[in-house]
Enzyme design. Structure first.
Site, PDB file in Angstrom:
ATOM      1  CG  ASP A  39      -1.977  -1.134   1.143  1.00  0.00           C
ATOM      2  OD1 ASP A  39      -1.867  -1.975   0.234  1.00  0.00           O
ATOM      3  OD2 ASP A  39      -2.842  -1.204   2.029  1.00  0.00           O
ATOM      4  CD  GLU A  47      -7.308   0.043   2.780  1.00  0.00           C
ATOM      5  OE1 GLU A  47      -6.225   0.258   3.341  1.00  0.00           O
ATOM      6  OE2 GLU A  47      -8.414   0.197   3.337  1.00  0.00           O
ATOM      7  CE  LYS A  66      -3.617  -4.244   1.253  1.00  0.00           C
ATOM      8  NZ  LYS A  66      -4.333  -3.468   2.248  1.00  0.00           N
ATOM      9  CE  LYS A  84      -8.405  -0.432   6.948  1.00  0.00           C
ATOM     10  NZ  LYS A  84      -8.396   0.718   6.026  1.00  0.00           N
ATOM     11  CB  VAL A  86       2.307   2.780   4.748  1.00  0.00           C
ATOM     12  CG1 VAL A  86       3.737   3.286   4.720  1.00  0.00           C
ATOM     13  CG2 VAL A  86       1.649   2.950   3.388  1.00  0.00           C
ATOM     14  CB  THR A  87      -0.023   2.532   8.615  1.00  0.00           C
ATOM     15  OG1 THR A  87      -1.234   1.866   8.996  1.00  0.00           O
ATOM     16  CG2 THR A  87      -0.364   3.757   7.813  1.00  0.00           C
ATOM     17  CB  CYS A  98      -2.295  -2.369   5.365  1.00  0.00           C
ATOM     18  SG  CYS A  98      -3.923  -1.624   5.140  1.00  0.00           S
ATOM     19  CD  GLN A 135       3.401 -14.207  23.252  1.00  0.00           C
ATOM     20  OE1 GLN A 135       3.036 -15.309  23.631  1.00  0.00           O
ATOM     21  NE2 GLN A 135       2.565 -13.274  22.816  1.00  0.00           N
TER      22      GLN A 135
HETATM   23  N1  TIU Z   1      -2.830   0.590   4.098  1.00  0.00           N
HETATM   24  C1  TIU Z   1      -3.305   0.940   5.295  1.00  0.00           C
HETATM   25  O1  TIU Z   1      -2.657   0.818   6.315  1.00  0.00           O
HETATM   26  N2  TIU Z   1      -4.576   1.514   5.286  1.00  0.00           N
HETATM   27  C2  TIU Z   1      -5.017   2.366   6.249  1.00  0.00           C
HETATM   28  O2  TIU Z   1      -6.164   2.811   6.210  1.00  0.00           O
HETATM   29  N3  TIU Z   1      -4.140   2.721   7.219  1.00  0.00           N
HETATM   30  C3  TIU Z   1      -4.295   3.647   8.209  1.00  0.00           C
HETATM   31  O3  TIU Z   1      -3.418   3.700   9.087  1.00  0.00           O
HETATM   32  N4  TIU Z   1      -5.330   4.462   8.184  1.00  0.00           N
END
Ligand code: TIU
Length: 233
Positions: free
Chosen positions: A24, A72, A129, A132, A157-158, A162, A202
């Protein structure tokens, strides 16, 4: 076989069965004026991951690693967007609405596409996709299994959204995941730290964590080692 100095312990990988997964890196999340910023976030925190991720992407291509990208977003008719996702946040401009980079999180729009530094090359699958996690409602698992991939090196990210969701999904499907901490980013420093800790806690409950320098060093060693072995043979 190559070995990366990682946490909680060394990550061994075979380049032939390892994929680099770029999650993403879309303008919507990373660039000023996108959806991420519209949500009130400081996108410069995400921009930081682009340089290290670009170095990893270039080295992976050179080493012949399989590279997969994800984005996304939703169909233009939003038929694949759960009403709950669209309603969440009570946003003035949400999914499917017009934004500064085109309709928000809609496939085919400028903001939905990947930043130019990390743009996919021909032959690198791009997985669109709706959620997430990159495995949910996509053909990512088939794409990886058809290539015999067993290990994933993850950038994107993030970190806590995701990236973490995808690593958890991958773990349940039997993949070993190495997350590169300077190639993943969050809008929130405390979530960046916690999300990485959650992966490696862990005994590596979801996978391993290293940085790009350690990974690049291991990859360079694997390539040189492979060439030496081929020359000997
Ligand atoms: N790709 C992804 O992480 N989508 C999000 O919406 N992330 C946010 O942190 N908002």
């Amino acid at each position: 076989m190559a070995r990366v100095k990682a946490e909680p312990y060394e990550f061994d990988f075979e380049p032939k069965t390892t994929a680099l997964v770029m999650i993403d890196f879309q303008r919507n999340f990373v660039d000023p004026g996108g959806f991420g910023e519209a949500l009130g976030n400081d996108v410069s925190r995400l921009r930081r991951a682009v340089g290290p991720a670009e170095r990893v992407l270039k080295a992976a291509r050179k080493a012949g690693l399989f590279v997969v990208h994800t984005r996304e977003g939703h169909r233009p008719d939003l038929a694949d967007c759960p009403p709950a996702k669209k309603a969440r946040g009570k946003l003035k401009a949400g999914i499917g609405d017009p934004g500064p980079m085109g309709r928000i999180l809609v496939r085919g729009e400028y903001g939905h596409d990947i930043v130019k530094e990390l743009y996919p090359e021909p032959g690198e699958p791009v997985v669109d996709k709706p959620g997430k996690g990159a495995f949910y409602a996509t053909d990512l698992d088939s794409i990886l299994k058809n290539r015999g991939v067993r290990q994933l090196v993850v950038c994107g990210v993030t970190t806590e959204v995701c990236v973490n969701t995808t690593v958890r999904e991958a773990n349940d499907r039997g993949y070993d995941c190495l997350v590169l901490e300077d190639c993943v980013a969050s809008y929130f420093p405390e979530f960046q730290e916690a999300a990485l800790k959650m992966v490696k806690a862990q005994g590596g409950i979801f996978g391993w964590v290293a940085d790009s320098a350690r990974f690049l060093k291991a990859l360079a060693g694997a390539v040189t080692g492979g060439r030496k072995a081929a020359a000997k043979g």
